[in-house]
Design an enzyme around this catalytic site. Structure first.
Site, PDB file in Angstrom:
ATOM      1  N   GLU A 116       4.609 -58.801  36.334  1.00  0.00           N
ATOM      2  CA  GLU A 116       5.416 -59.176  37.288  1.00  0.00           C
ATOM      3  C   GLU A 116       6.188 -61.331  37.366  1.00  0.00           C
ATOM      4  O   GLU A 116       6.032 -61.491  36.277  1.00  0.00           O
ATOM      5  CB  GLU A 116       4.338 -58.880  38.267  1.00  0.00           C
ATOM      6  CG  GLU A 116       4.332 -57.986  38.928  1.00  0.00           C
ATOM      7  CD  GLU A 116       3.324 -57.670  40.106  1.00  0.00           C
ATOM      8  OE1 GLU A 116       3.368 -58.138  41.368  1.00  0.00           O
ATOM      9  OE2 GLU A 116       3.324 -56.225  40.305  1.00  0.00           O
ATOM     10  N   HIS A 244       9.925 -61.287  50.474  1.00  0.00           N
ATOM     11  CA  HIS A 244      10.295 -60.376  49.597  1.00  0.00           C
ATOM     12  C   HIS A 244      10.877 -60.036  49.600  1.00  0.00           C
ATOM     13  O   HIS A 244      11.802 -59.461  50.063  1.00  0.00           O
ATOM     14  CB  HIS A 244       8.642 -59.183  48.935  1.00  0.00           C
ATOM     15  CG  HIS A 244       8.535 -58.371  48.340  1.00  0.00           C
ATOM     16  ND1 HIS A 244       9.605 -58.469  47.354  1.00  0.00           N
ATOM     17  CD2 HIS A 244       7.723 -58.074  48.108  1.00  0.00           C
ATOM     18  CE1 HIS A 244       9.213 -57.678  46.787  1.00  0.00           C
ATOM     19  NE2 HIS A 244       7.444 -57.896  46.634  1.00  0.00           N
ATOM     20  N   ARG A 291       9.236 -66.006  43.710  1.00  0.00           N
ATOM     21  CA  ARG A 291       9.861 -64.396  44.703  1.00  0.00           C
ATOM     22  C   ARG A 291      10.880 -65.610  45.458  1.00  0.00           C
ATOM     23  O   ARG A 291      11.830 -65.098  45.782  1.00  0.00           O
ATOM     24  CB  ARG A 291       8.580 -64.532  45.448  1.00  0.00           C
ATOM     25  CG  ARG A 291       8.379 -62.961  44.703  1.00  0.00           C
ATOM     26  CD  ARG A 291       7.128 -62.791  45.781  1.00  0.00           C
ATOM     27  NE  ARG A 291       6.528 -61.694  44.690  1.00  0.00           N
ATOM     28  CZ  ARG A 291       5.116 -60.412  45.424  1.00  0.00           C
ATOM     29  NH1 ARG A 291       4.543 -61.327  47.023  1.00  0.00           N
ATOM     30  NH2 ARG A 291       4.890 -60.340  44.768  1.00  0.00           N
ATOM     31  N   HIS A 353       6.793 -61.329  54.088  1.00  0.00           N
ATOM     32  CA  HIS A 353       5.732 -60.614  53.043  1.00  0.00           C
ATOM     33  C   HIS A 353       4.746 -61.506  53.345  1.00  0.00           C
ATOM     34  O   HIS A 353       3.522 -60.604  53.660  1.00  0.00           O
ATOM     35  CB  HIS A 353       6.367 -60.346  51.900  1.00  0.00           C
ATOM     36  CG  HIS A 353       5.489 -59.495  50.971  1.00  0.00           C
ATOM     37  ND1 HIS A 353       5.159 -58.437  50.976  1.00  0.00           N
ATOM     38  CD2 HIS A 353       4.851 -60.315  49.654  1.00  0.00           C
ATOM     39  CE1 HIS A 353       4.145 -57.979  49.776  1.00  0.00           C
ATOM     40  NE2 HIS A 353       3.630 -59.131  49.268  1.00  0.00           N
ATOM     41  N   ARG A 388       3.398 -68.249  46.333  1.00  0.00           N
ATOM     42  CA  ARG A 388       2.363 -67.065  45.500  1.00  0.00           C
ATOM     43  C   ARG A 388       2.765 -66.464  44.744  1.00  0.00           C
ATOM     44  O   ARG A 388       4.111 -66.055  44.645  1.00  0.00           O
ATOM     45  CB  ARG A 388       1.549 -66.422  47.205  1.00  0.00           C
ATOM     46  CG  ARG A 388       1.193 -65.179  46.187  1.00  0.00           C
ATOM     47  CD  ARG A 388       0.229 -64.557  47.516  1.00  0.00           C
ATOM     48  NE  ARG A 388       1.504 -63.346  48.365  1.00  0.00           N
ATOM     49  CZ  ARG A 388       1.239 -62.202  47.067  1.00  0.00           C
ATOM     50  NH1 ARG A 388      -0.069 -61.677  46.656  1.00  0.00           N
ATOM     51  NH2 ARG A 388       2.481 -61.068  47.682  1.00  0.00           N
TER      52      ARG A 388
HETATM   53  C1  LIG Z   1       3.118 -54.008  50.880  1.00  0.00           C
HETATM   54  C2  LIG Z   1       2.062 -54.970  50.476  1.00  0.00           C
HETATM   55  C3  LIG Z   1       2.206 -54.742  49.336  1.00  0.00           C
HETATM   56  C4  LIG Z   1       1.203 -55.797  48.839  1.00  0.00           C
HETATM   57  N1  LIG Z   1       1.361 -55.873  47.513  1.00  0.00           N
HETATM   58  C5  LIG Z   1       0.528 -56.928  46.913  1.00  0.00           C
HETATM   59  C6  LIG Z   1      -0.183 -56.419  45.709  1.00  0.00           C
HETATM   60  O1  LIG Z   1       0.745 -55.836  44.827  1.00  0.00           O
HETATM   61  N2  LIG Z   1      -0.321 -57.417  44.819  1.00  0.00           N
HETATM   62  C7  LIG Z   1      -1.394 -58.147  45.752  1.00  0.00           C
HETATM   63  O2  LIG Z   1      -2.462 -59.275  45.177  1.00  0.00           O
HETATM   64  N3  LIG Z   1      -0.877 -58.414  47.093  1.00  0.00           N
HETATM   65  C8  LIG Z   1      -0.422 -57.581  47.790  1.00  0.00           C
HETATM   66  N4  LIG Z   1      -0.337 -57.507  48.806  1.00  0.00           N
HETATM   67  C9  LIG Z   1      -0.207 -58.251  49.502  1.00  0.00           C
HETATM   68  C10 LIG Z   1      -2.128 -58.483  49.997  1.00  0.00           C
HETATM   69  O3  LIG Z   1      -2.150 -56.501  50.208  1.00  0.00           O
HETATM   70  C11 LIG Z   1      -2.509 -59.188  51.305  1.00  0.00           C
HETATM   71  O4  LIG Z   1      -2.254 -60.683  50.716  1.00  0.00           O
HETATM   72  C12 LIG Z   1      -3.976 -59.093  50.822  1.00  0.00           C
HETATM   73  O5  LIG Z   1      -4.591 -57.493  50.881  1.00  0.00           O
HETATM   74  C13 LIG Z   1      -4.969 -59.262  52.227  1.00  0.00           C
HETATM   75  O6  LIG Z   1      -6.421 -58.891  52.315  1.00  0.00           O
HETATM   76  P1  LIG Z   1      -7.407 -59.380  53.940  1.00  0.00           P
HETATM   77  O7  LIG Z   1      -8.170 -59.187  53.236  1.00  0.00           O
HETATM   78  O8  LIG Z   1      -6.830 -60.897  53.808  1.00  0.00           O
HETATM   79  O9  LIG Z   1      -6.433 -58.890  55.137  1.00  0.00           O
HETATM   80  P2  LIG Z   1      -6.042 -57.265  54.995  1.00  0.00           P
HETATM   81  O10 LIG Z   1      -6.221 -56.220  54.401  1.00  0.00           O
HETATM   82  O11 LIG Z   1      -4.577 -57.438  55.836  1.00  0.00           O
HETATM   83  O12 LIG Z   1      -7.008 -56.985  56.055  1.00  0.00           O
HETATM   84  C14 LIG Z   1      -7.069 -57.775  57.365  1.00  0.00           C
HETATM   85  C15 LIG Z   1      -8.181 -57.036  58.556  1.00  0.00           C
HETATM   86  O13 LIG Z   1      -8.346 -57.205  60.007  1.00  0.00           O
HETATM   87  C16 LIG Z   1      -8.920 -56.279  60.594  1.00  0.00           C
HETATM   88  N5  LIG Z   1      -7.712 -57.563  61.796  1.00  0.00           N
HETATM   89  C17 LIG Z   1      -6.841 -58.256  62.444  1.00  0.00           C
HETATM   90  N6  LIG Z   1      -6.640 -58.618  63.307  1.00  0.00           N
HETATM   91  C18 LIG Z   1      -8.374 -57.343  63.978  1.00  0.00           C
HETATM   92  C19 LIG Z   1      -8.357 -58.547  65.033  1.00  0.00           C
HETATM   93  N7  LIG Z   1      -8.207 -59.506  66.193  1.00  0.00           N
HETATM   94  N8  LIG Z   1      -9.591 -58.162  65.394  1.00  0.00           N
HETATM   95  C20 LIG Z   1     -10.269 -57.213  64.362  1.00  0.00           C
HETATM   96  N9  LIG Z   1     -10.594 -56.980  63.220  1.00  0.00           N
HETATM   97  C21 LIG Z   1      -8.443 -57.495  63.000  1.00  0.00           C
HETATM   98  C22 LIG Z   1      -7.033 -55.590  60.731  1.00  0.00           C
HETATM   99  O14 LIG Z   1      -7.318 -54.162  61.033  1.00  0.00           O
HETATM  100  C23 LIG Z   1      -7.787 -54.976  58.765  1.00  0.00           C
HETATM  101  O15 LIG Z   1      -9.050 -54.650  59.178  1.00  0.00           O
HETATM  102  C24 LIG Z   1       0.583 -56.788  49.462  1.00  0.00           C
HETATM  103  C25 LIG Z   1       0.810 -56.884  50.551  1.00  0.00           C
HETATM  104  C26 LIG Z   1       1.916 -55.943  51.224  1.00  0.00           C
HETATM  105  C27 LIG Z   1       1.433 -55.657  52.783  1.00  0.00           C
END
Ligand SMILES: Cc1cc2nc3c(=O)[nH]c(=O)nc-3n(C[C@H](O)[C@H](O)[C@H](O)COP(=O)(O)OP(=O)(O)OC[C@H]3O[C@@H](n4cnc5c(N)ncnc54)[C@H](O)[C@@H]3O)c2cc1C
Length: 535
Positions: A116, A244, A291, A353, A388
């Site tokens: 990447e 992105h 990026r 993103h 990032r």
């Molecule tokens: C399309 C896309 C592709 C990506 N590709 C990559 C990749 O290939 N590699 C990489 O490293 N990163 C990638 N990323 C970034 C990465 O996916 C995220 O930064 C990471 O998954 C965030 O994880 P997290 O656990 O912090 O939050 P999330 O996975 O977003 O989880 C958040 C949680 O909080 C909950 N929540 C939110 N608000 C509330 C509330 N008020 N009350 C209760 N629950 C709540 C949601 O329902 C969810 O369960 C990508 C992101 C996107 C959108």
């Protein structure tokens, strides 16, 4: 009122990893809440490209170098070292051994590492182009195997319970701010419960949805950041919103991510009339530049020439069978939108993103509020600096999810008993007099207004005039929405709208305040560019 040892708000990779580590002590009760009806729904679910492993001829120092270079001088070397040294082993332990995820491998069984942008080695582990889907399925299944983890869906956290804010005891004013859990809205019962916990982990993910064009799903509206802000947590680097470079520009499929891995496999960006242009912006990295550089280059091309998109050509650089095998999800999605990526270039535009800033935490995920941790995209460990590096965020969620849990374990296991505030100390949520249901047209209309303001005035290229205008308009909206919020019955949409306007203001104010361009914060009205990049 519900009581638990540890409350985890959010069920993406960061929250789930914390839960799994905590659950190893069978005495420990862990409650995970998520606002969505489906525990899998999160940004994590949609991750495509993959997660950093340790490639061949690779080591922690090389990865640290790449992270720091992409971060444009603002990444914390300490955070980068923690990630680079602990990440690959933890990935093996949690994702492969505990959650049973099988990353793609070569016929001889060796991992198939992807390339990447801005990575000096092939080191990205993936499951086709649906890595997040495989990870979240594995993690949720693993959590369900632990009887001491309870997952409650359809529960939206509204506000943190902090003393002195949420206690009637006037003497608490003289004590440090302490978190005791959260008020949360049960979307089915339509009532608010108090969730009391000895430790609370915010793992609510990012805020891409405050922008009109984004790769993020509906729930990424900055809820946790707004809650933390209201509770007095320290928020840093909020101006660094990563765009992105390549999301699909096809009707009905807007925001669908076209992974960086396509450029990693040789894909080239072209103007609509077929000219490659990245060499003009980054002679060294070309299409695999960081990026922020690629997104701004595309934006520059679109603005200068009036293009409504640019093209990404993978068809000329990879065989059709190989494209279908490596990118089955992207291939199918584009085909549904009428584009056969094995034959023709893909129309793409940049979109919001990833949130590089967040609630400031230390190496254990601790915030400045006692008993409150923040992990994953909502937090700022300093790792991402001003931009990032691709595929670091899943690994960061894994590493700090695990670290926060280890820290809580060491605290709670050493304590003779857990001190939880009694029912009388935490006032119940006051809904008296609120009978009118929130008008969904108002919620939708206000949300779209916020998204348009953010996209046009706090987007890829910023200046003082646009940012000041954004702040004036957001302040006006904030007043309207606060009145709306205080006079209407709660709903998930209303909670999200209130949070969205608050975090939009946080981002816009940070962007106005910082007059120096760096990484993904680009001030076109300033010639001061930190971090050696300017286009
Ligand atoms: C399309 C896309 C592709 C990506 N590709 C990559 C990749 O290939 N590699 C990489 O490293 N990163 C990638 N990323 C970034 C990465 O996916 C995220 O930064 C990471 O998954 C965030 O994880 P997290 O656990 O912090 O939050 P999330 O996975 O977003 O989880 C958040 C949680 O909080 C909950 N929540 C939110 N608000 C509330 C509330 N008020 N009350 C209760 N629950 C709540 C949601 O329902 C969810 O369960 C990508 C992101 C996107 C959108």
């Amino acid at each position: 009122m519900l009581q638990t040892d540890v409350l985890i708000i959010g069920c993406g990779i960061a929250g789930a990893t914390a839960a799994l580590r905590l659950a190893r002590n069978p005495q420990r009760r862990i409650l995970v809440i998520t606002r969505d009806p489906d525990p899998h729904e999160s940004n994590s679910l949609y991750a495509q490209g993959g997660i950093i492993g340790r490639g061949q001829d690779d080591d922690a120092d090389l990865l640290i170098k790449d992270i720091l270079a992409a971060g444009a001088g603002a990444s914390s070397p300490r955070a980068a070292r923690i990630l680079a040294e602990e990440g690959p082993d933890l990935l093996q332990e949690v994702l492969v051994e505990s959650a049973g995820i099988q990353f793609d491998s070569q016929p001889d069984g060796e991992p198939e590492y992807g390339q990447e942008a801005a990575h000096s080695r092939r080191r990205i582990l993936h499951v086709g182009d649906s890595t997040g889907n495989a990870i979240i399925n594995g993690l949720v299944a693993a959590m369900r195997r632990y009887p001491n983890i309870t997952i409650q869906t359809n529960v939206t956290a509204i506000d943190l319970i902090t003393f002195p804010h949420n206690t009637r005891d006037p003497l608490a004013t003289y004590e440090p701010v302490v978190c005791h859990g959260a008020y949360a809205f049960d979307r089915q019962e339509r009532t608010v419960h108090r969730y009391i916990a000895a430790a609370t982990i915010l793992a609510t993910g990012g805020l891409g949805r405050i922008y009109r064009n984004t790769s993020n799903p509906l729930g990424a509206r900055g809820d946790g950041l707004a809650m933390a802000n209201r509770a007095g947590a320290r928020i840093v680097n909020a101006e660094y919103v990563q765009f992105h470079p390549t999301t699909l520009a096809a009707p009905g499929a807007e925001g669908f991510l076209i992974s960086e891995a396509l450029r990693g496999e040789g894909g080239i960006l072209l103007t609509p009339d077929g000219q490659a242009f990245m060499g003009d912006y980054s002679p060294q990295w070309k299409d695999l530049a960081p990026r922020d550089v690629v997104a701004r280059a595309i934006h520059h091309q679109m603005e200068t020439h009036g293009y409504s998109y640019v093209l990404l050509d993978i068809a000329s650089h990879m065989k059709a069978d190989a494209i279908r095998a490596r990118f089955p999800n992207i291939y199918t999605k584009c085909l549904q939108a009428g584009i056969d990526i094995t034959r023709e270039p893909i129309p793409v535009v940049p979109a919001a993103h990833y949130f590089c800033g967040g609630v400031l935490v230390d190496e254990w995920g601790r915030t400045n509020i006692e008993n409150l941790y923040a992990v994953g995209e909502i937090s700022c460990t300093g790792l991402h600096g001003a931009n990032r590096l691709a595929s670091t965020s899943l690994l960061e969620g894994l590493v700090w999810g695990d670290r926060s849990a280890r820290h809580i374990t060491s605290r709670l296991d050493g304590a003779p008993y857990l001190v939880l505030p009694g029912r009388e100390k935490v006032p119940a949520w006051d809904e008296s007099g609120l009978i009118a249901d929130a008008d969904s047209a108002l919620i939708q209309g206000d949300m779209q207004t916020i998204q348009n303001i953010m996209w046009h005035y706090v987007g890829l290229a910023r200046n003082a005039e646009r940012l000041s205008r954004a702040i004036r308009e957001l302040r006006h909206l904030w007043n309207e929405i606060e009145t709306f919020y205080r006079t209407t019955r709660l709903s998930d949409g209303l909670i999200g709208l209130r949070n969205a306007v608050e975090v939009s203001l946080i981002v816009a104010q940070a962007a106005l305040h910082n007059r120096r361009s760096r990484g993904c914060h680009f001030r076109e009205d300033s010639l001061i560019f930190e971090g050696e990049r300017l286009i």
